[in-house]
Design a protein around this motif. Structure first.
Motif, PDB file in Angstrom:
ATOM      1  N   GLU A 176       0.824  -1.212   0.000  1.00 45.86           N
ATOM      2  CA  GLU A 176       0.000   0.000   0.000  1.00 45.86           C
ATOM      3  C   GLU A 176       0.860   1.265   0.000  1.00 45.86           C
ATOM      4  OE1 GLU A 176      -0.474  -2.342   2.675  1.00 45.86           O
ATOM      5  OE2 GLU A 176      -1.830  -3.466   1.409  1.00 45.86           O
ATOM      6  N   ASP A 177       2.097   1.141   0.475  1.00 44.35           N
ATOM      7  CA  ASP A 177       2.988   2.305   0.510  1.00 44.35           C
ATOM      8  C   ASP A 177       3.265   2.838  -0.896  1.00 44.35           C
ATOM      9  OD1 ASP A 177       3.132   2.234   3.249  1.00 44.35           O
ATOM     10  OD2 ASP A 177       5.074   1.210   3.303  1.00 44.35           O
ATOM     11  N   LEU A 178       3.338   1.967  -1.873  1.00 42.85           N
ATOM     12  CA  LEU A 178       3.573   2.427  -3.248  1.00 42.85           C
ATOM     13  C   LEU A 178       2.411   3.282  -3.728  1.00 42.85           C
ATOM     14  CD1 LEU A 178       5.095  -0.786  -4.866  1.00 42.85           C
ATOM     15  CD2 LEU A 178       6.304   1.244  -4.019  1.00 42.85           C
ATOM     16  N   LEU A 179       1.197   2.874  -3.392  1.00 41.17           N
ATOM     17  CA  LEU A 179       0.024   3.672  -3.757  1.00 41.17           C
ATOM     18  C   LEU A 179       0.026   5.004  -3.009  1.00 41.17           C
ATOM     19  CD1 LEU A 179      -2.492   3.794  -5.468  1.00 41.17           C
ATOM     20  CD2 LEU A 179      -3.721   2.590  -3.656  1.00 41.17           C
ATOM     21  N   LYS A 180       0.462   4.989  -1.769  1.00 37.91           N
ATOM     22  CA  LYS A 180       0.535   6.231  -0.996  1.00 37.91           C
ATOM     23  C   LYS A 180       1.519   7.224  -1.621  1.00 37.91           C
ATOM     24  CE  LYS A 180      -0.799   4.342   3.462  1.00 37.91           C
ATOM     25  NZ  LYS A 180      -0.336   4.058   4.839  1.00 37.91           N
ATOM     26  N   LEU A 181       2.577   6.731  -2.252  1.00 35.55           N
ATOM     27  CA  LEU A 181       3.549   7.628  -2.879  1.00 35.55           C
ATOM     28  C   LEU A 181       2.930   8.471  -3.984  1.00 35.55           C
ATOM     29  CD1 LEU A 181       6.683   5.311  -3.164  1.00 35.55           C
ATOM     30  CD2 LEU A 181       6.292   7.146  -1.499  1.00 35.55           C
ATOM     31  N   VAL A 182       1.950   7.916  -4.687  1.00 32.79           N
ATOM     32  CA  VAL A 182       1.329   8.655  -5.798  1.00 32.79           C
ATOM     33  C   VAL A 182       0.046   9.373  -5.390  1.00 32.79           C
ATOM     34  CG1 VAL A 182       2.361   7.157  -7.550  1.00 32.79           C
ATOM     35  CG2 VAL A 182       0.076   6.645  -6.706  1.00 32.79           C
ATOM     36  N   THR A 183      -0.374   9.218  -4.131  1.00 29.49           N
ATOM     37  CA  THR A 183      -1.609   9.879  -3.696  1.00 29.49           C
ATOM     38  C   THR A 183      -1.402  10.837  -2.517  1.00 29.49           C
ATOM     39  OG1 THR A 183      -2.179   8.007  -2.261  1.00 29.49           O
ATOM     40  CG2 THR A 183      -3.099   8.004  -4.494  1.00 29.49           C
ATOM     41  N   THR A 184      -0.263  10.754  -1.853  1.00 26.69           N
ATOM     42  CA  THR A 184       0.002  11.609  -0.692  1.00 26.69           C
ATOM     43  C   THR A 184       0.777  12.846  -1.117  1.00 26.69           C
ATOM     44  OG1 THR A 184       0.095   9.663   0.737  1.00 26.69           O
ATOM     45  CG2 THR A 184       1.072  11.692   1.595  1.00 26.69           C
ATOM     46  N   GLU A 185       0.306  13.997  -0.678  1.00 28.29           N
ATOM     47  CA  GLU A 185       0.988  15.256  -0.985  1.00 28.29           C
ATOM     48  C   GLU A 185       1.968  15.624   0.125  1.00 28.29           C
ATOM     49  OE1 GLU A 185      -2.033  18.205  -1.606  1.00 28.29           O
ATOM     50  OE2 GLU A 185      -2.530  17.419  -3.579  1.00 28.29           O
ATOM     51  N   MET A 186       3.034  16.281  -0.268  1.00 28.25           N
ATOM     52  CA  MET A 186       4.007  16.789   0.698  1.00 28.25           C
ATOM     53  C   MET A 186       3.296  17.827   1.560  1.00 28.25           C
ATOM     54  SD  MET A 186       7.069  16.370   1.575  1.00 28.25           S
ATOM     55  CE  MET A 186       8.272  17.180   2.604  1.00 28.25           C
ATOM     56  N   PRO A 187       3.272  17.641   2.887  1.00 28.96           N
ATOM     57  CA  PRO A 187       2.470  18.524   3.737  1.00 28.96           C
ATOM     58  C   PRO A 187       3.153  19.826   4.152  1.00 28.96           C
ATOM     59  CG  PRO A 187       3.370  16.746   5.043  1.00 28.96           C
ATOM     60  CD  PRO A 187       3.785  16.485   3.615  1.00 28.96           C
ATOM     61  N   PHE A 188       4.435  20.015   3.831  1.00 30.88           N
ATOM     62  CA  PHE A 188       5.144  21.212   4.283  1.00 30.88           C
ATOM     63  C   PHE A 188       6.307  21.510   3.353  1.00 30.88           C
ATOM     64  CE2 PHE A 188       6.978  17.533   6.423  1.00 30.88           C
ATOM     65  CZ  PHE A 188       8.316  17.663   6.123  1.00 30.88           C
ATOM     66  N   GLY A 189       6.889  22.666   3.554  1.00 30.74           N
ATOM     67  CA  GLY A 189       8.128  23.018   2.868  1.00 30.74           C
ATOM     68  C   GLY A 189       7.950  23.574   1.473  1.00 30.74           C
ATOM     69  N   LYS A 190       9.060  23.663   0.803  1.00 32.67           N
ATOM     70  CA  LYS A 190       9.153  24.254  -0.531  1.00 32.67           C
ATOM     71  C   LYS A 190       8.222  23.585  -1.537  1.00 32.67           C
ATOM     72  CE  LYS A 190      12.692  25.049  -4.031  1.00 32.67           C
ATOM     73  NZ  LYS A 190      14.129  24.931  -4.332  1.00 32.67           N
ATOM     74  N   HIS A 191       8.035  22.285  -1.393  1.00 36.15           N
ATOM     75  CA  HIS A 191       7.224  21.525  -2.349  1.00 36.15           C
ATOM     76  C   HIS A 191       5.888  21.087  -1.759  1.00 36.15           C
ATOM     77  CE1 HIS A 191      10.417  21.491  -5.300  1.00 36.15           C
ATOM     78  NE2 HIS A 191      11.261  21.216  -4.329  1.00 36.15           N
ATOM     79  N   GLN A 192       5.370  21.870  -0.816  1.00 35.33           N
ATOM     80  CA  GLN A 192       4.079  21.563  -0.204  1.00 35.33           C
ATOM     81  C   GLN A 192       3.023  21.426  -1.293  1.00 35.33           C
ATOM     82  OE1 GLN A 192       2.840  24.445   2.685  1.00 35.33           O
ATOM     83  NE2 GLN A 192       1.002  23.333   3.224  1.00 35.33           N
ATOM     84  N   GLY A 193       2.215  20.369  -1.198  1.00 32.68           N
ATOM     85  CA  GLY A 193       1.145  20.127  -2.168  1.00 32.68           C
ATOM     86  C   GLY A 193       1.545  19.234  -3.332  1.00 32.68           C
ATOM     87  N   THR A 194       2.825  18.948  -3.481  1.00 35.86           N
ATOM     88  CA  THR A 194       3.310  18.066  -4.550  1.00 35.86           C
ATOM     89  C   THR A 194       3.223  16.620  -4.081  1.00 35.86           C
ATOM     90  OG1 THR A 194       4.875  19.757  -5.261  1.00 35.86           O
ATOM     91  CG2 THR A 194       5.319  17.522  -5.994  1.00 35.86           C
ATOM     92  N   GLN A 195       2.760  15.739  -4.956  1.00 37.67           N
ATOM     93  CA  GLN A 195       2.723  14.323  -4.592  1.00 37.67           C
ATOM     94  C   GLN A 195       4.138  13.838  -4.296  1.00 37.67           C
ATOM     95  OE1 GLN A 195       0.776  12.328  -7.849  1.00 37.67           O
ATOM     96  NE2 GLN A 195      -1.251  12.700  -7.001  1.00 37.67           N
ATOM     97  N   ILE A 196       4.256  12.962  -3.314  1.00 33.24           N
ATOM     98  CA  ILE A 196       5.563  12.440  -2.915  1.00 33.24           C
ATOM     99  C   ILE A 196       6.297  11.871  -4.135  1.00 33.24           C
ATOM    100  CG2 ILE A 196       6.772  10.738  -1.488  1.00 33.24           C
ATOM    101  CD1 ILE A 196       5.508  12.866   0.241  1.00 33.24           C
ATOM    102  N   ALA A 197       5.591  11.156  -4.995  1.00 27.59           N
ATOM    103  CA  ALA A 197       6.212  10.539  -6.169  1.00 27.59           C
ATOM    104  C   ALA A 197       6.729  11.570  -7.172  1.00 27.59           C
ATOM    105  CB  ALA A 197       5.229   9.596  -6.861  1.00 27.59           C
ATOM    106  N   ASP A 198       6.262  12.798  -7.082  1.00 28.80           N
ATOM    107  CA  ASP A 198       6.658  13.835  -8.032  1.00 28.80           C
ATOM    108  C   ASP A 198       7.697  14.806  -7.468  1.00 28.80           C
ATOM    109  OD1 ASP A 198       4.925  12.802  -9.935  1.00 28.80           O
ATOM    110  OD2 ASP A 198       3.257  14.061  -9.268  1.00 28.80           O
ATOM    111  N   LEU A 199       8.182  14.552  -6.277  1.00 29.22           N
ATOM    112  CA  LEU A 199       9.198  15.432  -5.695  1.00 29.22           C
ATOM    113  C   LEU A 199      10.506  15.321  -6.471  1.00 29.22           C
ATOM    114  CD1 LEU A 199       8.550  14.768  -1.910  1.00 29.22           C
ATOM    115  CD2 LEU A 199       8.064  16.878  -3.162  1.00 29.22           C
ATOM    116  N   PRO A 200      11.215  16.427  -6.627  1.00 28.70           N
ATOM    117  CA  PRO A 200      12.490  16.387  -7.349  1.00 28.70           C
ATOM    118  C   PRO A 200      13.521  15.528  -6.611  1.00 28.70           C
ATOM    119  CG  PRO A 200      11.803  18.666  -6.932  1.00 28.70           C
ATOM    120  CD  PRO A 200      10.863  17.781  -6.197  1.00 28.70           C
ATOM    121  N   ALA A 201      14.360  14.873  -7.388  1.00 28.06           N
ATOM    122  CA  ALA A 201      15.388  13.985  -6.834  1.00 28.06           C
ATOM    123  C   ALA A 201      16.299  14.728  -5.863  1.00 28.06           C
ATOM    124  CB  ALA A 201      16.195  13.348  -7.953  1.00 28.06           C
TER     125      ALA A 201
END
Length: 72
Positions: A4-29
């Motif tokens: 289920e963690d893999l699904l969470k990576l594409v559905t959970t948004e970063m809750p804070f910081g510079k990339h707040q609101g970006t899905q975890i899977a879409d965060l820059p390397a």
């Protein structure tokens, strides 16, 4: 890791910081690697960031493509 963690990576948004609101899977390397150097936050968000960094570091991002658009 739970499957289920893999699904969470594409559905959970970063809750804070510079990339707040970006899905975890879409965060820059470089952001993920910064956390790896400086330390991941505590709790589930830190666990997901660490998992995403490991996926990115090993070039396995393609694994998440079939999961995009699905919901938990």
């Amino acid at each position: 890791m739970n499957p289920e963690d893999l699904l969470k990576l594409v559905t959970t948004e970063m809750p804070f910081g510079k990339h707040q609101g970006t899905q975890i899977a879409d965060l820059p390397a470089n952001y993920l690697h910064w956390f790896a150097r400086e330390g991941f936050p505590k709790g589930e968000i830190g666990r997901l960031l660490a998992l995403m960094q490991e996926i990115d570091h090993n070039g396995l991002g393609e694994l998440l493509k079939p999961l995009r658009g699905r919901r938990c």
